[in-house]
Design an enzyme around this catalytic site. Structure first.
Site, PDB file in Angstrom:
ATOM      1  N   GLU A 111      14.259 -78.291   2.579  1.00 24.84           N
ATOM      2  CA  GLU A 111      13.710 -77.083   1.975  1.00 24.84           C
ATOM      3  C   GLU A 111      12.567 -77.515   1.066  1.00 24.84           C
ATOM      4  O   GLU A 111      12.640 -78.563   0.432  1.00 24.84           O
ATOM      5  CB  GLU A 111      14.752 -76.343   1.130  1.00 24.84           C
ATOM      6  N   TYR A 123       4.554 -82.649   5.295  1.00 28.89           N
ATOM      7  CA  TYR A 123       5.621 -82.496   6.289  1.00 28.89           C
ATOM      8  C   TYR A 123       5.067 -82.081   7.644  1.00 28.89           C
ATOM      9  O   TYR A 123       5.525 -82.561   8.683  1.00 28.89           O
ATOM     10  CB  TYR A 123       6.678 -81.501   5.793  1.00 28.89           C
TER      11      TYR A 123
END
Length: 184
Positions: A111, A123
């Site tokens: 998360e 990411y």
């Protein structure tokens, strides 16, 4: 130009004071000493540190994931604020994913704050995709979290990709006079 060695290695109880110092610098005290000790003691947890012997701050970054069935749930990825934007986050994320692959895990998830554009970009560079949103996830301000996933860690194509990342990351680090050494 002289390069400074960076060392990636598993963190131990001996590193607890450095871990707490980095936690305070990055998160304002997210986890307690007891919380980190539980991570260090758990066979399902991997806590990796990024060190430099030539800087005032010895622990420059840390990452943690939990092995849950066949997935790596990344719980922490932190780089000391003085060392942002030098490729250290890439090196640490690479180490976490490589370790997850070596453990035979098939997927990775995490998360991230919906407003953390820099982290989301990092990411995404590694192939993570947005899979959902957790509304009001962060208790400090009620911010949403994006749920990111990376699948197929055990596929041959991913193994080639992760090998390529190592050379790309080494090139990026060298721009800032860093040289990566592995002890994982």
């Amino acid at each position: 130009m002289i390069s400074s060695d960076l060392k990636l290695r598993s963190l131990t109880t001996d590193d607890l004071s450095l871990i707490l110092e980095l936690d305070r610098a990055c998160f304002g005290g997210l986890w307690t000493m007891e919380g980190y000790q539980r991570e260090l003691d758990s066979p399902n947890s991997e806590l990796i540190g990024l060190f430099s012997p030539l800087t005032n701050i010895k622990l420059l970054g840390m990452g943690c994931f939990w092995s849950i069935v066949d997935e790596a749930h990344i719980t922490i990825l932190a780089i000391h604020p003085q060392y942002h934007r030098q490729g250290l986050g890439q090196a640490l994320l690479y180490a976490l994913l490589k370790t997850a692959c070596d453990r035979g895990l098939e997927r990775a998830t995490l998360e991230v704050r919906a407003s953390n554009v820099a982290a989301i970009s990092l990411y995404q560079k590694f192939g993570f995709k947005t899979a959902g949103r957790r509304r009001g996830y962060y208790k400090d301000n009620g911010e949403d979290a994006l749920i990111l996933w990376l699948s197929e860690l055990q596929y041959p194509q991913f193994q080639k990709t992760i090998d390529n990342w190592e050379s790309i990351i080494s090139q990026q680090l060298s721009k800032f006079s860093w040289q990566l050494k592995h002890n994982l």
